[in-house]
Design a protein around this motif. Structure first.
Motif, PDB file in Angstrom:
ATOM      1  N   ASP A 198       0.826  -1.277   0.163  1.00 16.53           N
ATOM      2  CA  ASP A 198       0.002  -0.014   0.121  1.00 16.53           C
ATOM      3  C   ASP A 198       0.849   1.242  -0.066  1.00 16.53           C
TER       4      ASP A 198
ATOM      5  N   ASN B  73       2.828   4.480  -1.198  1.00 19.16           N
ATOM      6  CA  ASN B  73       2.618   5.295  -2.440  1.00 19.16           C
ATOM      7  C   ASN B  73       4.262   5.398  -2.911  1.00 19.16           C
ATOM      8  N   ASN B  74       4.377   5.170  -4.294  1.00 17.99           N
ATOM      9  CA  ASN B  74       5.696   5.152  -4.889  1.00 17.99           C
ATOM     10  C   ASN B  74       6.226   6.836  -5.090  1.00 17.99           C
ATOM     11  N   SER B  75       5.467   7.410  -5.052  1.00 13.09           N
ATOM     12  CA  SER B  75       5.490   8.981  -5.355  1.00 13.09           C
ATOM     13  C   SER B  75       5.910   9.764  -3.897  1.00 13.09           C
ATOM     14  N   ASN B  76       5.833   9.060  -2.933  1.00 11.72           N
ATOM     15  CA  ASN B  76       6.428   9.707  -1.468  1.00 11.72           C
ATOM     16  C   ASN B  76       7.707   9.838  -1.445  1.00 11.72           C
TER      17      ASN B  76
END
Length: 165
Positions: free
Chosen positions: A96, A98-101
């Motif tokens: 879960d 978020n890769n853009s974090n």
């Protein structure tokens, strides 16, 4: 995280859980059980010997008797279910993210540390018998693979630094 990767991780986890269950499953075998009872009798305090003699008698007479190996089980189904939940939570938490974090690496590290600490506590509660070398290797691989899929390469270092199994 791709669905195929999640399924792979869940299958890896299930292999560990299934192995734990096999180790506490019991199939009565009068000859083996009698030997186990006799060994316990020889090593037992005098106070415990009368109850062991009753179980030996039941075993000899073909009556229903208690599992003689219960004294050797250091974990039970509840402990297995707890590990199962810990690993499910690990997989879900990694999935879960978020890769853009910008703080993805830090979040992964926190998840790894929390997971390892929970496994350490459970392993300690089970008198150090829950995680053997085979399970250690499988758990380490599971955590490492999940983290590498998220682009994190240092999971092994954290695991080795935090695990007590």
């Amino acid at each position: 995280m791709k669905i195929e990767k999640i399924e792979y991780l869940r299958n890896q986890k299930q292999g560990i859980i299934d192995d734990l269950r096999v180790c506490i499953s019991y199939t009565p075998n009068r000859d083996n059980d009698l030997l186990c009872f006799m060994e316990q009798y020889l090593k037992a305090d005098i106070k415990k010997r009368s109850s062991l003699l009753k179980e030996i008698k039941k075993c000899i007479n073909g009556e229903e008797y208690e599992n003689p190996f219960l004294n050797y089980y250091y974990y039970n189904e509840k402990d297995i279910e707890e590990l199962d939940l810990i690993l499910d939570n690990f997989i879900d938490n990694i999935k879960d993210l978020n890769n853009s974090n910008n703080s993805l690496d830090i979040e992964i590290e926190v998840i790894i540390i929390e997971t390892i600490c929970k496994i350490n506590e459970l392993h300690d509660k089970c008198l150090g018998e829950l995680i053997d070398s085979w399970r250690d290797e499988r758990l380490t691989d599971l955590i490492d693979i999940a983290c590498k899929d998220r682009g994190y390469e240092n999971a092994i270092d954290i695991i080795k630094g935090k695990k007590l199994w």
